[in-house]
Design a protein around this motif. Structure first.
Motif, short mmCIF file in Angstrom:
data_model
loop_
_atom_site.label_atom_id
_atom_site.label_comp_id
_atom_site.label_asym_id
_atom_site.label_seq_id
_atom_site.Cartn_x
_atom_site.Cartn_y
_atom_site.Cartn_z
N GLU A 135 0.98 -1.21 0.13
CA GLU A 135 -0.13 -0.15 0.12
C GLU A 135 0.82 1.09 0.09
O GLU A 135 1.75 1.33 0.65
N GLY A 136 0.61 2.11 -0.81
CA GLY A 136 1.26 3.33 -0.95
C GLY A 136 0.76 4.21 0.06
O GLY A 136 -0.30 4.73 0.11
N VAL A 137 1.60 4.91 0.85
CA VAL A 137 1.29 6.04 1.92
C VAL A 137 2.29 7.07 1.67
O VAL A 137 3.42 6.94 2.26
N GLY A 138 1.80 8.20 1.18
CA GLY A 138 2.86 9.04 1.04
C GLY A 138 4.08 8.67 0.16
O GLY A 138 3.73 8.24 -1.02
N ASP A 139 5.08 8.93 0.63
CA ASP A 139 6.35 8.60 -0.24
C ASP A 139 6.89 7.07 0.36
O ASP A 139 8.03 6.75 -0.01
N GLU A 140 6.12 6.37 1.08
CA GLU A 140 6.53 4.99 1.44
C GLU A 140 5.56 4.02 0.99
O GLU A 140 4.34 4.18 0.36
N ILE A 141 6.03 2.78 0.71
CA ILE A 141 5.08 1.75 0.49
C ILE A 141 5.14 0.58 1.80
O ILE A 141 6.31 0.35 2.29
N HIS A 142 3.91 0.42 2.23
CA HIS A 142 3.75 -0.32 3.32
C HIS A 142 3.28 -1.72 2.99
O HIS A 142 2.62 -2.12 2.29
N TYR A 143 4.14 -2.75 3.78
CA TYR A 143 3.79 -4.35 3.18
C TYR A 143 3.29 -5.03 4.49
O TYR A 143 3.71 -4.73 5.63
N TYR A 144 2.29 -5.63 4.44
CA TYR A 144 1.63 -6.18 5.47
C TYR A 144 0.69 -7.46 5.07
O TYR A 144 0.74 -7.77 3.72
N GLU A 145 0.02 -8.23 5.62
CA GLU A 145 -0.85 -9.38 5.42
C GLU A 145 -2.47 -8.96 5.94
O GLU A 145 -2.58 -8.43 7.37
N ASN A 146 -3.38 -9.38 5.26
CA ASN A 146 -4.82 -9.63 5.58
C ASN A 146 -5.21 -10.88 5.57
O ASN A 146 -4.80 -11.53 4.66
N CYS A 147 -6.01 -11.36 6.62
CA CYS A 147 -6.45 -12.76 6.86
C CYS A 147 -7.83 -12.59 6.95
O CYS A 147 -8.44 -11.97 7.53
N THR A 148 -8.32 -13.63 5.88
CA THR A 148 -10.00 -13.59 6.13
C THR A 148 -10.51 -14.30 7.21
O THR A 148 -11.73 -14.02 7.48
N LYS A 149 -9.87 -15.21 7.90
CA LYS A 149 -10.56 -15.94 8.85
C LYS A 149 -10.14 -15.51 10.43
O LYS A 149 -8.86 -14.83 10.46
N THR A 150 -10.88 -15.52 11.18
CA THR A 150 -10.76 -15.02 12.61
C THR A 150 -10.78 -16.25 13.35
O THR A 150 -11.71 -16.83 13.27
N VAL A 151 -10.14 -16.19 14.63
CA VAL A 151 -10.49 -16.94 15.89
C VAL A 151 -11.08 -16.21 16.94
O VAL A 151 -10.54 -14.99 17.29
N PRO A 152 -12.24 -16.88 17.79
CA PRO A 152 -12.44 -18.30 17.40
C PRO A 152 -13.81 -18.30 16.54
O PRO A 152 -14.36 -19.40 16.24
N THR A 153 -14.01 -17.29 15.88
CA THR A 153 -15.26 -17.17 15.07
C THR A 153 -15.28 -18.22 13.99
O THR A 153 -16.47 -19.08 13.89
N ASP A 154 -14.20 -18.69 13.38
CA ASP A 154 -14.00 -19.79 12.36
C ASP A 154 -13.57 -20.86 12.85
O ASP A 154 -13.56 -21.96 11.95
N LEU A 155 -13.45 -21.22 14.29
CA LEU A 155 -13.25 -22.43 14.87
C LEU A 155 -14.49 -22.96 15.47
O LEU A 155 -14.84 -22.61 16.52
N THR A 156 -15.02 -24.23 14.99
CA THR A 156 -16.28 -24.63 15.42
C THR A 156 -16.40 -24.70 16.70
O THR A 156 -15.66 -25.84 17.45
N GLY A 157 -17.16 -24.20 17.55
CA GLY A 157 -17.26 -24.48 19.06
C GLY A 157 -16.17 -24.27 19.88
O GLY A 157 -16.06 -24.49 20.80
N ALA A 158 -15.05 -23.33 19.36
CA ALA A 158 -14.07 -23.30 20.08
C ALA A 158 -14.07 -21.80 20.99
O ALA A 158 -14.72 -21.07 20.95
#
Length: 224
Positions: A135-158
């Protein structure tokens, strides 16, 4: 007549005071010789063949994680399957720890948590569905990760066991759960544990502290 009556009563009183009272009696005998059913002792020991606590990876592809070249925000998960089986319902306890043998990441950059469920969740490589973002932010490029699943929401009954823990030492052993009680049954009782490791996205430049760093360790389970 009056005089005779008084004497008679006095004589009777003397007789009562000095009398010995009679009682019924019978004979007694001791026939206990230790050879009959009375006093008999008989103990037969059981056999635990087939009774066991089996600890295994929940899925062949997700019992461990060996991710490389990850960015802040990345998450990994490892599954553990525990089956407690016995001829009678008994309780056993296990201890779960994370033995970190090397951690060169910056302070507070790695978080570890433990979840527990009676239902299995099928895991896979990159179960969280993390994707790299630039992602370009001003004169920098930021690198990171986005994840689609979360816990405990996507862990059945956890549910979370204890609390999320932050690694602070270069090499350390953290207790994810000091004592987990397992109740067995003849058919076997399944319990699923999930260890989640997160490379924290702090929302600031982490290049100096976290670029080209290494985390290695082993998840250990002991019957206590």
């Amino acid at each position: 007549m009056v005089l005779l009556t008084v004497i008679a009563v006095a004589t009777l009183l003397v007789a009562v005071v000095g009398a010995t009272f009679a009682y019924f009696s019978t004979t007694s005998s001791n026939q206990f010789n230790g050879e009959g059913t009375q006093g008999n002792t008989s103990v037969g020991s059981g056999n635990v063949t087939g009774d066991a606590i089996v600890i295994a990876e929940s899925d062949t592809d997700a019992g461990s994680f060996t991710a490389t070249d990850v960015y802040p925000g990345h998450k990994e998960i490892a599954g553990i399957h525990v089956n407690a089986k016995s001829s009678a319902s008994v309780s056993s306890k296990i201890k779960i720890t994370y033995d970190v043998t090397e951690n060169t990441f910056g302070a507070d950059s790695i978080k570890v948590s433990l979840y527990k469920s009676s239902q299995n969740t099928t895991l896979s490589d990159d179960w969280f569905g993390c994707t790299k973002v630039s992602e370009g932010v001003g004169d920098e490029i930021h690198y990171y990760e986005n994840c689609t699943k979360t816990v405990p929401t996507d862990l059945t009954g956890a549910t979370l066991v204890g609390s999320e823990q932050t690694l602070t030492g270069r090499a350390q052993t953290i207790t994810l759960s000091a004592s987990e009680t397992l109740t067995s049954s003849p058919a076997g009782v399944d319990t699923y544990y999930f260890v989640v490791v997160e490379f924290v996205n702090k929302g600031s430049d982490q290049t100096t502290a976290d670029a080209d760093k290494t985390l290695t360790g082993d998840i250990k389970i002991d019957v206590i």
